[in-house]
Design an enzyme around this catalytic site. Sequence first.
Site, PDB file in Angstrom:
ATOM      1  N   ALA A  18       0.854  -1.193   0.000  1.00 50.07           N
ATOM      2  CA  ALA A  18       0.000   0.000   0.000  1.00 50.07           C
ATOM      3  C   ALA A  18       0.887   1.239   0.000  1.00 50.07           C
ATOM      4  O   ALA A  18       2.026   1.193   0.472  1.00 50.07           O
ATOM      5  CB  ALA A  18      -0.873  -0.007   1.249  1.00 50.07           C
ATOM      6  N   GLY A  38       0.865  -5.213   0.818  1.00 47.00           N
ATOM      7  CA  GLY A  38      -0.241  -5.378  -0.129  1.00 47.00           C
ATOM      8  C   GLY A  38       0.178  -5.998  -1.455  1.00 47.00           C
ATOM      9  O   GLY A  38      -0.660  -6.555  -2.169  1.00 47.00           O
ATOM     10  N   GLU A  68       0.185  -9.626  -0.651  1.00 45.36           N
ATOM     11  CA  GLU A  68      -1.219 -10.018  -0.458  1.00 45.36           C
ATOM     12  C   GLU A  68      -1.956 -10.130  -1.788  1.00 45.36           C
ATOM     13  O   GLU A  68      -2.840 -10.978  -1.948  1.00 45.36           O
ATOM     14  CB  GLU A  68      -1.910  -9.013   0.470  1.00 45.36           C
ATOM     15  CG  GLU A  68      -1.388  -9.112   1.901  1.00 45.36           C
ATOM     16  CD  GLU A  68      -1.848  -7.963   2.784  1.00 45.36           C
ATOM     17  OE1 GLU A  68      -1.610  -6.798   2.412  1.00 45.36           O
ATOM     18  OE2 GLU A  68      -2.457  -8.222   3.836  1.00 45.36           O
ATOM     19  N   GLU A 125       4.305  -5.053   7.504  1.00 40.34           N
ATOM     20  CA  GLU A 125       3.383  -4.043   8.051  1.00 40.34           C
ATOM     21  C   GLU A 125       3.663  -3.686   9.512  1.00 40.34           C
ATOM     22  O   GLU A 125       3.470  -2.544   9.921  1.00 40.34           O
ATOM     23  CB  GLU A 125       1.924  -4.522   7.914  1.00 40.34           C
ATOM     24  CG  GLU A 125       1.352  -4.376   6.518  1.00 40.34           C
ATOM     25  CD  GLU A 125       1.588  -5.573   5.635  1.00 40.34           C
ATOM     26  OE1 GLU A 125       2.458  -6.410   5.969  1.00 40.34           O
ATOM     27  OE2 GLU A 125       0.898  -5.685   4.605  1.00 40.34           O
TER      28      GLU A 125
HETATM   29  N1  CAA Z   1       4.512   3.463  -0.473  1.00 40.12           N
HETATM   30  C1  CAA Z   1       4.892   4.651  -0.958  1.00 40.12           C
HETATM   31  N2  CAA Z   1       6.099   4.858  -1.540  1.00 40.12           N
HETATM   32  C2  CAA Z   1       6.943   3.813  -1.621  1.00 40.12           C
HETATM   33  C3  CAA Z   1       6.599   2.540  -1.135  1.00 40.12           C
HETATM   34  C4  CAA Z   1       5.310   2.382  -0.550  1.00 40.12           C
HETATM   35  N3  CAA Z   1       4.881   1.193  -0.089  1.00 40.12           N
HETATM   36  N4  CAA Z   1       7.648   1.712  -1.359  1.00 40.12           N
HETATM   37  C5  CAA Z   1       8.591   2.440  -1.957  1.00 40.12           C
HETATM   38  N5  CAA Z   1       8.177   3.705  -2.122  1.00 40.12           N
HETATM   39  C6  CAA Z   1       8.896   4.824  -2.716  1.00 40.12           C
HETATM   40  C7  CAA Z   1       9.939   5.378  -1.753  1.00 40.12           C
HETATM   41  O1  CAA Z   1       9.356   6.286  -0.845  1.00 40.12           O
HETATM   42  C8  CAA Z   1      10.895   6.027  -2.723  1.00 40.12           C
HETATM   43  O2  CAA Z   1      10.355   7.270  -3.104  1.00 40.12           O
HETATM   44  P1  CAA Z   1      11.315   8.584  -3.240  1.00 40.12           P
HETATM   45  O3  CAA Z   1      12.239   8.220  -4.377  1.00 40.12           O
HETATM   46  O4  CAA Z   1      10.342   9.658  -3.555  1.00 40.12           O
HETATM   47  O5  CAA Z   1      12.015   8.702  -1.934  1.00 40.12           O
HETATM   48  C9  CAA Z   1      10.850   5.108  -3.954  1.00 40.12           C
HETATM   49  O6  CAA Z   1       9.640   4.351  -3.819  1.00 40.12           O
HETATM   50  C10 CAA Z   1      11.995   4.125  -4.013  1.00 40.12           C
HETATM   51  O7  CAA Z   1      12.044   3.454  -2.761  1.00 40.12           O
HETATM   52  P2  CAA Z   1      13.423   3.105  -2.048  1.00 40.12           P
HETATM   53  O8  CAA Z   1      14.411   4.219  -2.238  1.00 40.12           O
HETATM   54  O9  CAA Z   1      13.113   2.703  -0.641  1.00 40.12           O
HETATM   55  O10 CAA Z   1      13.878   1.879  -2.958  1.00 40.12           O
HETATM   56  P3  CAA Z   1      14.748   0.607  -2.555  1.00 40.12           P
HETATM   57  O11 CAA Z   1      14.972  -0.141  -3.821  1.00 40.12           O
HETATM   58  O12 CAA Z   1      15.931   1.009  -1.739  1.00 40.12           O
HETATM   59  O13 CAA Z   1      13.801  -0.274  -1.594  1.00 40.12           O
HETATM   60  C11 CAA Z   1      11.717  -1.344  -0.963  1.00 40.12           C
HETATM   61  C12 CAA Z   1      12.632  -0.849  -2.120  1.00 40.12           C
HETATM   62  C13 CAA Z   1      12.422  -2.482  -0.198  1.00 40.12           C
HETATM   63  C14 CAA Z   1      10.458  -1.854  -1.623  1.00 40.12           C
HETATM   64  C15 CAA Z   1      11.459  -0.177   0.015  1.00 40.12           C
HETATM   65  O14 CAA Z   1      11.024   0.951  -0.723  1.00 40.12           O
HETATM   66  C16 CAA Z   1      10.393  -0.491   1.032  1.00 40.12           C
HETATM   67  O15 CAA Z   1      10.691  -1.114   2.039  1.00 40.12           O
HETATM   68  N6  CAA Z   1       9.138  -0.051   0.780  1.00 40.12           N
HETATM   69  C17 CAA Z   1       8.068  -0.193   1.732  1.00 40.12           C
HETATM   70  C18 CAA Z   1       7.552  -1.624   1.785  1.00 40.12           C
HETATM   71  C19 CAA Z   1       6.437  -1.766   2.794  1.00 40.12           C
HETATM   72  O16 CAA Z   1       6.598  -1.479   3.967  1.00 40.12           O
HETATM   73  N7  CAA Z   1       5.274  -2.225   2.322  1.00 40.12           N
HETATM   74  C20 CAA Z   1       4.113  -2.408   3.163  1.00 40.12           C
HETATM   75  C21 CAA Z   1       3.194  -1.241   2.983  1.00 40.12           C
HETATM   76  S1  CAA Z   1       1.835  -1.321   4.108  1.00 40.12           S
HETATM   77  C22 CAA Z   1       0.704  -2.338   3.391  1.00 40.12           C
HETATM   78  O17 CAA Z   1       0.884  -2.855   2.315  1.00 40.12           O
HETATM   79  C23 CAA Z   1      -0.559  -2.490   4.224  1.00 40.12           C
HETATM   80  C24 CAA Z   1      -1.484  -3.565   3.823  1.00 40.12           C
HETATM   81  O18 CAA Z   1      -1.570  -4.614   4.396  1.00 40.12           O
HETATM   82  C25 CAA Z   1      -2.410  -3.352   2.749  1.00 40.12           C
END
Ligand code: CAA
Length: 259
Positions: free
Chosen positions: A67, A110, A113, A133
């Site tokens: 998400a 997500g 999921e 999460e």
């Molecule tokens: N939401 C919004 N933006 C996101 C994102 C997310 N889930 N994942 C990555 N991005 C964005 C980052 O903010 C970044 O944006 P900027 O360039 O503007 O700073 C861009 O994507 C690139 O991200 P990274 O620099 O972090 O890239 P990376 O290759 O080093 O890492 C990653 C990739 C491991 C996917 C890391 O971005 C990450 O950990 N993302 C979050 C993953 C996460 O926690 N997901 C769970 C979300 S909650 C959910 O899904 C709830 C549910 O049950 C429905």
Amino acid sequence: MEQSNYVEAVIESGIYWLTLNRIEARNALDSNMLDEIERAFGEAEKNQDVKVIVVQGAGGKSFAAGADIKQLNAKKPLEALVPGMQGLYRRVENCNKVTIAAVDGYALGGGCELALACDIRMATNHAKFGLPELNLGIIPGAGGTQRLSRVIGKGRALDMILTGKIIDGEEAERIGLVTYYVQREKLKDKIDEVSGHILKKGPIAIQLAKHAVNKGYDLDIETALWIEKLSQAVAFGTDDKQEGTAAFIEKRQAEFQNK
Ligand code: CAA
């Protein structure tokens, strides 16, 4: 609906290729994308030529990073009660086509999921799965707490959810989270091979089999077997059953008509 064009759809020889394309955010799923995915599924379901929907991520780094955390940050409690992502994934699970999640890169939160709601999961040597999460002070809320344990067992699901650990494609195959593990360059071949088997089947039997498995899974065995029996009774009434059995007897390939 506000247009974002983060979801691309191409139909090719019975396959609906649905590509999540928000590369700059690792294909994180914001509300516009969720609306677009829903619309794409509606379109694919209505199309009689489509038998398989392949969900994939663009950009090579991510299937979907979950998400959109910026949107999550602004959410209030009652906003979690709307169908939202959980409702959409239920729709994906109940879709009358066969769904394949082709995971190359991150499938987190997500994103993982969404893959769990698909019928068949594939992973490449670049795939990474996790439900992180709890790191955000929330829980998996799009079916993750329920589908993951049904797919890989409660102990492993709790381990993944509580630690937030990220596993690779090989590990995902070992624990049964995905059915197929391939090198990235072989992913398209594997999708073609698996879809090739499905494309030869009749759409009615596909639907009946899929729903019998999905609906029966959480029921008591008596009721579930009754669903199977009733589904078979429906199949017995189809032209496709006459064609399939006749083709076997006549030693030829069946040509199913969806009737
Ligand atoms: N939401 C919004 N933006 C996101 C994102 C997310 N889930 N994942 C990555 N991005 C964005 C980052 O903010 C970044 O944006 P900027 O360039 O503007 O700073 C861009 O994507 C690139 O991200 P990274 O620099 O972090 O890239 P990376 O290759 O080093 O890492 C990653 C990739 C491991 C996917 C890391 O971005 C990450 O950990 N993302 C979050 C993953 C996460 O926690 N997901 C769970 C979300 S909650 C959910 O899904 C709830 C549910 O049950 C429905």
